[in-house]
Design an enzyme around this catalytic site. Structure first.
Site, mmCIF file in Angstrom:
data_model
loop_
_atom_site.group_PDB
_atom_site.id
_atom_site.type_symbol
_atom_site.label_atom_id
_atom_site.label_comp_id
_atom_site.label_asym_id
_atom_site.label_seq_id
_atom_site.Cartn_x
_atom_site.Cartn_y
_atom_site.Cartn_z
ATOM 1 N N ALA A 170 0.827 -1.212 0.000
ATOM 2 C CA ALA A 170 0.000 0.000 0.000
ATOM 3 C C ALA A 170 0.860 1.261 0.000
ATOM 4 O O ALA A 170 2.099 1.214 0.035
ATOM 5 C CB ALA A 170 -0.942 -0.021 1.195
ATOM 6 N N HIS A 171 0.185 2.406 0.002
ATOM 7 C CA HIS A 171 0.870 3.686 -0.127
ATOM 8 C C HIS A 171 1.751 3.992 1.083
ATOM 9 O O HIS A 171 1.454 3.635 2.207
ATOM 10 C CB HIS A 171 -0.122 4.825 -0.365
ATOM 11 C CG HIS A 171 -1.221 4.930 0.639
ATOM 12 N ND1 HIS A 171 -2.372 5.612 0.418
ATOM 13 C CD2 HIS A 171 -1.347 4.437 1.895
ATOM 14 C CE1 HIS A 171 -3.154 5.549 1.462
ATOM 15 N NE2 HIS A 171 -2.555 4.847 2.383
ATOM 16 N N ASN A 172 2.872 4.647 0.780
ATOM 17 C CA ASN A 172 3.831 5.129 1.775
ATOM 18 C C ASN A 172 4.558 4.017 2.531
ATOM 19 O O ASN A 172 5.187 4.275 3.566
ATOM 20 C CB ASN A 172 3.153 6.068 2.784
ATOM 21 C CG ASN A 172 2.691 7.357 2.151
ATOM 22 O OD1 ASN A 172 1.528 7.496 1.796
ATOM 23 N ND2 ASN A 172 3.594 8.303 1.984
#
Length: 348
Positions: free
Chosen positions: A252-254
């Protein structure tokens, strides 16, 4: 500022425009003509940035932010530091999304090429010596492809993407908002740089949180077929050098992944998790958001990481714990179940 290779910037905005856009409450003494140039997280913001704080758990980050202005609830207004403008609203993250979308209107609907692009390979794309683009591939504007790299059939490289030397991009893979190192293999059907799964409550239901970051993939990484690596929301998603990712993995993001880690199939890593160097995740391991897994950890298949792990040993079970402890607990439960069965059989 979001990387201009990938995002069209429409700023800056004045405080007056921000107040009008978000329907927030500004301090009476604020200069409405003051300019905010960009958005950032609390810890990364500087004197030209707008940020937000939604939860009391981030009160310490709010107290130390360098942002020029910040959206907060009325309850968090006392924690806003001197020099930062407190913009009070009942829905700080929603207000932040409205401003971010105004600054970067194309972020929610990423277009991989120029609207008028007719050819499969943009005229502004740059291909290194002996680079090969197979039939059906789409190469957007300002893409750079390094020497001897091969782009498979029907692959899509969005505008501004950079591919290093000696890379192999599989058939039907999609890469947007990403910088790829050298000697990287991305297998067929993989998706790199798509927007992360982020929504916030709004008066009309749920609003998409603009994803304004990138994906950074370092050298000698392999990404399996149909795996997905989402770009960061405000920062970057980073895959460290030499890491190997199996098929059907979701990152997922980051998320930040260290060097020389290995993820087996169907691993799922939630947003903003931090994975150290030389970490091994078995099949179907799940990692909760913002968790940290220390260097040289080994996590057994189907384990659930719901709290941070210091590293340096093997873990298993749900919630994940040192694997010897988990095995003892499983053995104890098995013996207890057998004893109960024996007692039940003895009853008249």
């Amino acid at each position: 500022m979001a990387d201009p290779r990938f995002y069209e910037y429409r700023g800056p905005l004045t405080i007056e425009e921000i107040v009008r856009l978000s329907s927030c409450e500004a301090p009476p003494s604020v200069q409405l003509a003051e300019v905010v140039r960009d958005v950032a997280s609390l810890d990364a913001a500087s004197a030209e940035h707008l940020s937000y704080c939604e939860r009391p758990t981030y009160r310490a980050a709010l107290a130390n932010t360098q942002a020029r202005a910040v959206f907060v609830s009325a309850a968090l207004r006392p924690a806003v530091p001197d020099g930062t403008i407190a913009l009070v609203t009942r829905m700080p993250q929603f207000a932040f999304c409205l401003v971010a979308s105004a600054l970067y209107p194309d972020a929610a609907n990423m277009i991989v090429g120029d609207r008028g692009q007719l050819s499969a390979i943009s005229k502004s794309a740059r291909l290194g010596p002996d680079a090969c683009v197979m039939p059906g591939a789409f190469i957007g504007p300002d893409v750079e492809i390094g020497a001897r790299s091969v782009i498979g059939p029907n692959a899509v490289l969005g505008r501004g993407v950079r591919i290093g030397q000696d890379c192999r991009i599989g058939a039907s893979a999609t890469i947007i908002c990403a910088l790829i190192g050298d000697h990287v293999t991305i297998k067929p059907g993989a998706r790199v740089g798509c927007d992360g799964f982020g929504f916030t409550p709004s008066p009309s239901g749920l609003t998409k949180v603009p994803q304004l970051g990138r994906v950074i993939i370092q050298d000698h990484v392999e990404i399996g077929a149909n795996s997905c690596i989402d770009r960061g929301a405000l920062g970057d998603t980073v895959i460290g050098e030499g890491t190997k990712i199996d098929n059907l993995v979701q990152i997922a993001h980051n998320v930040s992944v260290g060097r020389y880690s290995i993820f087996a199939s169907q691993v799922g890593i939630s947003g903003s998790a931090r994975i150290g160097d030389q970490v091994v995740l078995g099949g179907k391991v799940g990692v909760a958001d913002h968790m940290q897994i220390g260097h040289k950890s080994q996590v057994a298949a189907k384990a659930g990481v719901s709290h941070s792990l210091p590293g340096g040993e093997a873990y298993g079970g749900y919630p994940a714990r040192p694997i010897r402890q988990w095995r003892r607990e499983v053995a104890s439960l098995s013996r207890l179940a057998k004893r109960r069965k024996f007692d039940d059989e003895r009853e008249p």
